[in-house]
Design a protein around this motif. Sequence first.
Motif, PDB file in Angstrom:
ATOM      1  N   ILE A 177     110.095  81.660  -8.800  1.00  0.00           N
ATOM      2  CA  ILE A 177     109.213  82.829  -8.883  1.00  0.00           C
ATOM      3  C   ILE A 177     109.235  83.598  -7.566  1.00  0.00           C
ATOM      4  O   ILE A 177     109.325  84.836  -7.548  1.00  0.00           O
ATOM      5  CB  ILE A 177     107.775  82.392  -9.246  1.00  0.00           C
ATOM      6  N   ILE A 178     109.179  82.872  -6.454  1.00  0.00           N
ATOM      7  CA  ILE A 178     109.227  83.513  -5.135  1.00  0.00           C
ATOM      8  C   ILE A 178     110.554  84.241  -4.946  1.00  0.00           C
ATOM      9  O   ILE A 178     110.599  85.385  -4.482  1.00  0.00           O
ATOM     10  CB  ILE A 178     109.019  82.462  -4.023  1.00  0.00           C
ATOM     11  N   ARG A 179     111.643  83.590  -5.321  1.00  0.00           N
ATOM     12  CA  ARG A 179     112.965  84.220  -5.171  1.00  0.00           C
ATOM     13  C   ARG A 179     113.075  85.484  -6.023  1.00  0.00           C
ATOM     14  O   ARG A 179     113.558  86.523  -5.547  1.00  0.00           O
ATOM     15  CB  ARG A 179     114.066  83.232  -5.563  1.00  0.00           C
ATOM     16  N   LEU A 180     112.623  85.396  -7.264  1.00  0.00           N
ATOM     17  CA  LEU A 180     112.681  86.568  -8.144  1.00  0.00           C
ATOM     18  C   LEU A 180     111.944  87.749  -7.526  1.00  0.00           C
ATOM     19  O   LEU A 180     112.436  88.882  -7.527  1.00  0.00           O
ATOM     20  CB  LEU A 180     112.074  86.234  -9.507  1.00  0.00           C
ATOM     21  N   ASN A 181     110.763  87.480  -6.991  1.00  0.00           N
ATOM     22  CA  ASN A 181     109.976  88.555  -6.401  1.00  0.00           C
ATOM     23  C   ASN A 181     110.637  89.112  -5.148  1.00  0.00           C
ATOM     24  O   ASN A 181     110.658  90.331  -4.934  1.00  0.00           O
ATOM     25  CB  ASN A 181     108.568  88.050  -6.099  1.00  0.00           C
ATOM     26  N   ARG A 182     111.201  88.249  -4.331  1.00  0.00           N
ATOM     27  CA  ARG A 182     111.894  88.720  -3.126  1.00  0.00           C
ATOM     28  C   ARG A 182     113.078  89.606  -3.475  1.00  0.00           C
ATOM     29  O   ARG A 182     113.464  90.482  -2.695  1.00  0.00           O
ATOM     30  CB  ARG A 182     112.360  87.521  -2.295  1.00  0.00           C
ATOM     31  N   GLU A 183     113.637  89.377  -4.658  1.00  0.00           N
ATOM     32  CA  GLU A 183     114.778  90.177  -5.101  1.00  0.00           C
ATOM     33  C   GLU A 183     114.343  91.383  -5.929  1.00  0.00           C
ATOM     34  O   GLU A 183     115.170  92.039  -6.553  1.00  0.00           O
ATOM     35  CB  GLU A 183     115.755  89.277  -5.862  1.00  0.00           C
ATOM     36  N   TYR A 195      95.640  77.392  -6.740  1.00  0.00           N
ATOM     37  CA  TYR A 195      96.013  77.530  -5.332  1.00  0.00           C
ATOM     38  C   TYR A 195      97.462  77.976  -5.188  1.00  0.00           C
ATOM     39  O   TYR A 195      97.764  78.912  -4.433  1.00  0.00           O
ATOM     40  CB  TYR A 195      95.792  76.223  -4.571  1.00  0.00           C
ATOM     41  N   ARG A 196      98.364  77.317  -5.905  1.00  0.00           N
ATOM     42  CA  ARG A 196      99.782  77.688  -5.802  1.00  0.00           C
ATOM     43  C   ARG A 196      99.995  79.124  -6.260  1.00  0.00           C
ATOM     44  O   ARG A 196     100.791  79.867  -5.686  1.00  0.00           O
ATOM     45  CB  ARG A 196     100.641  76.731  -6.643  1.00  0.00           C
ATOM     46  N   SER A 197      99.284  79.505  -7.305  1.00  0.00           N
ATOM     47  CA  SER A 197      99.409  80.858  -7.833  1.00  0.00           C
ATOM     48  C   SER A 197      98.956  81.899  -6.815  1.00  0.00           C
ATOM     49  O   SER A 197      99.662  82.876  -6.537  1.00  0.00           O
ATOM     50  CB  SER A 197      98.584  80.968  -9.116  1.00  0.00           C
ATOM     51  N   LEU A 198      97.776  81.689  -6.242  1.00  0.00           N
ATOM     52  CA  LEU A 198      97.264  82.641  -5.255  1.00  0.00           C
ATOM     53  C   LEU A 198      98.115  82.651  -3.992  1.00  0.00           C
ATOM     54  O   LEU A 198      98.309  83.697  -3.364  1.00  0.00           O
ATOM     55  CB  LEU A 198      95.814  82.295  -4.905  1.00  0.00           C
ATOM     56  N   GLU A 199      98.645  81.495  -3.639  1.00  0.00           N
ATOM     57  CA  GLU A 199      99.433  81.356  -2.415  1.00  0.00           C
ATOM     58  C   GLU A 199     100.670  82.249  -2.416  1.00  0.00           C
ATOM     59  O   GLU A 199     101.080  82.768  -1.370  1.00  0.00           O
ATOM     60  CB  GLU A 199      99.841  79.885  -2.256  1.00  0.00           C
ATOM     61  N   ILE A 200     101.272  82.461  -3.592  1.00  0.00           N
ATOM     62  CA  ILE A 200     102.518  83.229  -3.649  1.00  0.00           C
ATOM     63  C   ILE A 200     102.303  84.673  -4.092  1.00  0.00           C
ATOM     64  O   ILE A 200     103.259  85.441  -4.181  1.00  0.00           O
ATOM     65  CB  ILE A 200     103.551  82.558  -4.577  1.00  0.00           C
ATOM     66  N   SER A 201     101.047  85.039  -4.377  1.00  0.00           N
ATOM     67  CA  SER A 201     100.758  86.361  -4.945  1.00  0.00           C
ATOM     68  C   SER A 201     100.264  87.338  -3.885  1.00  0.00           C
ATOM     69  O   SER A 201      99.760  86.950  -2.835  1.00  0.00           O
ATOM     70  CB  SER A 201      99.707  86.242  -6.056  1.00  0.00           C
ATOM     71  N   ASN A 202     100.386  88.621  -4.208  1.00  0.00           N
ATOM     72  CA  ASN A 202      99.850  89.676  -3.350  1.00  0.00           C
ATOM     73  C   ASN A 202      98.389  89.970  -3.664  1.00  0.00           C
ATOM     74  O   ASN A 202      97.606  90.296  -2.765  1.00  0.00           O
ATOM     75  CB  ASN A 202     100.652  90.972  -3.534  1.00  0.00           C
ATOM     76  N   TYR A 203      98.052  89.860  -4.953  1.00  0.00           N
ATOM     77  CA  TYR A 203      96.721  90.267  -5.406  1.00  0.00           C
ATOM     78  C   TYR A 203      96.326  89.356  -6.557  1.00  0.00           C
ATOM     79  O   TYR A 203      97.196  88.839  -7.278  1.00  0.00           O
ATOM     80  CB  TYR A 203      96.754  91.725  -5.879  1.00  0.00           C
ATOM     81  N   GLY A 204      95.023  89.139  -6.713  1.00  0.00           N
ATOM     82  CA  GLY A 204      94.584  88.241  -7.767  1.00  0.00           C
ATOM     83  C   GLY A 204      93.324  88.712  -8.465  1.00  0.00           C
ATOM     84  O   GLY A 204      92.529  89.489  -7.916  1.00  0.00           O
ATOM     85  N   PHE A 205      93.168  88.218  -9.694  1.00  0.00           N
ATOM     86  CA  PHE A 205      91.979  88.484 -10.504  1.00  0.00           C
ATOM     87  C   PHE A 205      91.432  87.149 -10.993  1.00  0.00           C
ATOM     88  O   PHE A 205      92.198  86.263 -11.385  1.00  0.00           O
ATOM     89  CB  PHE A 205      92.321  89.362 -11.713  1.00  0.00           C
ATOM     90  N   VAL A 206      90.116  87.028 -10.980  1.00  0.00           N
ATOM     91  CA  VAL A 206      89.454  85.827 -11.488  1.00  0.00           C
ATOM     92  C   VAL A 206      88.775  86.195 -12.802  1.00  0.00           C
ATOM     93  O   VAL A 206      87.935  87.105 -12.849  1.00  0.00           O
ATOM     94  CB  VAL A 206      88.417  85.284 -10.485  1.00  0.00           C
TER      95      VAL A 206
END
Length: 234
Positions: A177-183, A195-206
Amino acid sequence: MLEIKTITVSYEIATALWDVSLSVKEKDIVSIIGSNGAGKSTILKTISGVIHPIKGTISFQGKRIDHLQPHQIAMLGISHVPEGRKIFPHLSVIENLKMGALPLKDQKKEEEILAYVFDLFPILKERENQPGGTLSGGQQQMLAIGRGLMAAPKILLLDEPSLGLAPIIVDSVFDVIIRLNREGQTILLVEQNAYRSLEISNYGFVLETGRIVLEGETSKLIDDPHVKKAYLGG
């Protein structure tokens, strides 16, 4: 890029989403976190046209899509990788992947993306003629993501990609997922591993009981007392 404005969604007599608004900017990873049954998957199903809202609008690249059918939405560049993988168990790996390329209608582009998917997931290349149903759970998740990429989506909707996977496979999925986004891939991510989801994201919704209760940059959400207590074990 993607704009949801005050949508309400119902399943017969039960309302699943109440006045939900969210947006996704191009080349971002945006996460939706929440407990089971909060309505996270319903948001993705509504974006991809499986369900239609009874109120509100959904726009993609300036075009309203909330009245369109799933195949029409897929043709616009929205690819949905559903919870539970939903691969075709009796089709081979290569046949499953090519099913994902149906909206593309470009043989040369299909071959290029197939090579890219095999680079992301070398095990799929090794097992390209093997029935999808004989793969391990982690390999089936790789196949589901690969199939979602075959249409060259402008935005990828990922629903619980780490669910039920061994920790080492979860790491591999998040690395992809990180690689796809970097590309350059835009991603809307629904994930039980908050935690893992928020860690790799720019923005989040609860999302709680069908309503957005918090949103913000993920660095701030991770430190939010409510998020820590409810979703991060803090």
